[in-house]
Design a protein around this motif. Structure first.
Motif, short mmCIF file in Angstrom:
data_model
loop_
_atom_site.label_atom_id
_atom_site.label_comp_id
_atom_site.label_asym_id
_atom_site.label_seq_id
_atom_site.Cartn_x
_atom_site.Cartn_y
_atom_site.Cartn_z
N ILE A 162 -13.12 5.07 -1.87
CA ILE A 162 -12.39 6.13 -1.17
C ILE A 162 -10.99 5.66 -0.81
O ILE A 162 -9.98 6.34 -1.06
CB ILE A 162 -13.15 6.57 0.09
CG1 ILE A 162 -14.50 7.20 -0.29
CG2 ILE A 162 -12.32 7.53 0.93
CD1 ILE A 162 -15.41 7.45 0.90
N LEU A 163 -10.89 4.48 -0.20
CA LEU A 163 -9.60 3.98 0.25
C LEU A 163 -8.71 3.60 -0.92
O LEU A 163 -7.49 3.84 -0.89
CB LEU A 163 -9.81 2.78 1.18
CG LEU A 163 -10.62 3.09 2.45
CD1 LEU A 163 -10.89 1.82 3.24
CD2 LEU A 163 -9.91 4.12 3.32
N ALA A 164 -9.28 3.03 -1.98
CA ALA A 164 -8.48 2.68 -3.16
C ALA A 164 -7.90 3.93 -3.80
O ALA A 164 -6.73 3.92 -4.25
CB ALA A 164 -9.34 1.91 -4.16
N ASN A 187 0.83 -1.19 0.00
CA ASN A 187 0.00 0.00 0.00
C ASN A 187 0.87 1.25 0.00
O ASN A 187 2.04 1.21 0.43
CB ASN A 187 -0.91 0.01 1.22
CG ASN A 187 -2.07 -0.98 1.09
OD1 ASN A 187 -2.56 -1.26 0.01
ND2 ASN A 187 -2.50 -1.52 2.24
N ALA A 188 0.31 2.36 -0.50
CA ALA A 188 1.06 3.60 -0.54
C ALA A 188 1.53 3.98 0.86
O ALA A 188 0.74 3.99 1.80
CB ALA A 188 0.18 4.72 -1.12
N PRO A 189 2.83 4.25 1.03
CA PRO A 189 3.35 4.47 2.39
C PRO A 189 2.69 5.63 3.12
O PRO A 189 2.45 5.56 4.33
CB PRO A 189 4.85 4.70 2.17
CG PRO A 189 5.01 4.96 0.70
CD PRO A 189 3.89 4.26 0.02
N GLY A 190 2.38 6.72 2.41
CA GLY A 190 1.71 7.83 3.07
C GLY A 190 0.33 7.45 3.55
O GLY A 190 -0.11 7.88 4.63
N ALA A 191 -0.36 6.63 2.77
CA ALA A 191 -1.70 6.19 3.16
C ALA A 191 -1.64 5.25 4.36
O ALA A 191 -2.50 5.30 5.25
CB ALA A 191 -2.40 5.52 1.99
N ILE A 192 -0.63 4.38 4.40
CA ILE A 192 -0.45 3.53 5.59
C ILE A 192 -0.26 4.40 6.82
O ILE A 192 -0.88 4.18 7.86
CB ILE A 192 0.77 2.59 5.41
CG1 ILE A 192 0.50 1.55 4.33
CG2 ILE A 192 1.10 1.90 6.74
CD1 ILE A 192 1.70 0.66 4.04
N GLY A 246 -4.55 5.04 -2.55
CA GLY A 246 -3.39 4.18 -2.73
C GLY A 246 -3.38 2.95 -1.86
O GLY A 246 -2.34 2.30 -1.72
N LEU A 247 -4.53 2.59 -1.30
CA LEU A 247 -4.63 1.40 -0.46
C LEU A 247 -5.17 0.25 -1.31
O LEU A 247 -6.38 0.08 -1.47
CB LEU A 247 -5.53 1.68 0.75
CG LEU A 247 -4.96 2.73 1.72
CD1 LEU A 247 -6.01 3.18 2.72
CD2 LEU A 247 -3.73 2.20 2.44
N LEU A 248 -4.25 -0.52 -1.87
CA LEU A 248 -4.62 -1.61 -2.77
C LEU A 248 -5.29 -2.75 -2.01
O LEU A 248 -6.17 -3.42 -2.53
CB LEU A 248 -3.37 -2.13 -3.50
CG LEU A 248 -3.58 -3.24 -4.52
CD1 LEU A 248 -4.45 -2.76 -5.69
CD2 LEU A 248 -2.23 -3.74 -5.05
N LEU A 249 -4.88 -2.98 -0.76
CA LEU A 249 -5.43 -4.06 0.05
C LEU A 249 -5.81 -3.50 1.42
O LEU A 249 -4.98 -2.91 2.11
CB LEU A 249 -4.42 -5.19 0.20
CG LEU A 249 -4.86 -6.36 1.08
CD1 LEU A 249 -6.08 -7.06 0.50
CD2 LEU A 249 -3.71 -7.35 1.26
N VAL A 250 -7.06 -3.72 1.80
CA VAL A 250 -7.58 -3.23 3.07
C VAL A 250 -8.37 -4.35 3.73
O VAL A 250 -9.07 -5.11 3.06
CB VAL A 250 -8.50 -2.00 2.86
CG1 VAL A 250 -9.15 -1.57 4.18
CG2 VAL A 250 -7.73 -0.84 2.25
N GLY A 251 -8.26 -4.44 5.04
CA GLY A 251 -9.08 -5.37 5.79
C GLY A 251 -10.02 -4.61 6.71
O GLY A 251 -9.57 -3.95 7.65
N LEU A 252 -11.32 -4.64 6.41
CA LEU A 252 -12.31 -4.01 7.27
C LEU A 252 -12.73 -5.01 8.34
O LEU A 252 -12.99 -6.18 8.04
CB LEU A 252 -13.55 -3.60 6.47
CG LEU A 252 -13.33 -2.70 5.26
CD1 LEU A 252 -14.68 -2.43 4.58
CD2 LEU A 252 -12.66 -1.40 5.65
N ASP A 253 -12.81 -4.55 9.58
CA ASP A 253 -13.33 -5.39 10.65
C ASP A 253 -14.73 -4.91 11.00
O ASP A 253 -14.95 -3.72 11.27
CB ASP A 253 -12.43 -5.33 11.88
CG ASP A 253 -11.13 -6.10 11.69
OD1 ASP A 253 -11.00 -6.82 10.68
OD2 ASP A 253 -10.24 -5.97 12.55
#
Length: 318
Positions: free
Chosen positions: A260-262, A113-118, A265-272
């Motif tokens: 929004i998250l994509a 994932n994009a480092p700034g977004a992380i 720059g967030l290619l992979l996200v885990g929603l809980d």
């Protein structure tokens, strides 16, 4: 493609369940070259970010899941994609890595994932952008505010903002005799900010991990069901994982957050999600690929590498 995975030490990864290994295996199956990087080898000098990259062979057997072919210091721009898959804790060294990776991205490295977004999406606090999907929540380090919140709601979960795997999560009821000491301990006597959320009894049916790949939800989630006597569903805390199709509410949350998250720059996200409520947005190293694939036949690693290939082709063309 030449792919580099920034991961924990290889001998600590668990091949029977690790999502990063599932990604690596799928990439290698397609003929891509796979390299491993340890975060502590990242280095900036004279405008260039390098790291020690180890080329891997990936046998199918779990007993010996990798063989090291060659290692050397490489520019991150040498790779078609660099995947940041380092587990928390999200401490100052983790933040430093995102700064270094941002410098590499500025020089042309493709990092997911994009480092700034992380860095900008604390996995607990990120839900505050989407209050329409959350349970009643409080973020503070003030004991008085926490005391009033517990008194009002009667049954509350308290957790630190930098935890993982269910560590240091407490369920506190209004009449809990340890209520004050739990608040004092978690806030370090008022010097550390924490999150409080209304306890969701739906946790008995599982803390659902919903995976978003380039903004699109995987059609199955993993419901992590607490063991007897527990209020935490995390697998690391002894929970058991049961894959299940997404509910209508799960899809509603995914459809609202995914684009929004994509775009960030967030290619992979885990929603809980517990019940109908969003509880966390995981961006550092989302997992549960293997469990979902084994139980449903939906090949999550293949979906991810598909998306990665499309993303690289799109950026090369653009």
């Amino acid at each position: 493609m030449h792919l580099a995975f920034i991961v924990d030490p290889l001998d600590r990864l668990k091949p029977h369940k690790d999502s990063s290994i599932a990604m690596m295996r799928e990439a290698a199956r397609r003929g891509h070259e796979v390299h491993a990087i340890l975060r502590d080898s990242l280095c900036w000098r004279a405008g260039e970010v390098t790291a020690v990259a180890t080329a891997l062979e990936l046998p199918a057997a779990d007993g010996i899941w990798y063989r090291e072919r060659a290692a050397g210091r490489r520019l991150l721009t040498d790779f078609d994609a660099v995947l940041m898959r380092q587990d928390p804790p999200f401490d100052f060294e983790y933040i430093t890595a995102t700064w270094l990776l941002e410098r590499a991205a500025t020089a042309g490295a493709r990092i997911y994932n994009a480092p700034g977004a992380i860095r900008d999406h604390n996995e607990k606090l990120a839900i505050t952008e989407f209050p329409e999907f959350t349970a009643p929540t409080l973020v503070t380090r003030a004991a008085g505010e926490l005391d009033a919140f517990i008194g009002e709601l009667g049954d509350v979960i308290l957790k630190p903002l930098d935890g993982m795997g269910g560590s240091s999560i407490f369920r506190v009821r209004r009449d809990d005799p340890n209520r004050n000491v739990i608040v004092e301990t978690l806030t370090n006597l008022g010097s550390r900010t924490v999150m409080a959320q209304r306890y969701l009894p739906e946790i008995s049916r599982g803390d659902k991990r919903i995976l978003l790949i380039d903004g699109q939800p995987v059609p199955y989630c993993l419901a992590r069901i607490p063991k007897a006597g527990e209020s935490r569903g995390n697998l690391a805390a002894g929970g058991s994982g049961v894959a299940q199709p997404l509910s209508a509410r799960d899809r509603e949350i995914a459809a609202a957050l995914g684009p929004i998250l994509a775009a960030r720059g967030l290619l992979l996200v885990g929603l809980d999600v517990i019940g109908d409520c969003l509880t966390e947005i995981n961006v550092t190293s989302p997992t549960c690929f293997v469990e979902i694939t084994e139980q449903t036949g939906c090949d999550v690693a293949a979906l991810f590498i598909d998306a990665l290939e499309r993303k690289v082709r799109s950026e090369e063309a653009g």
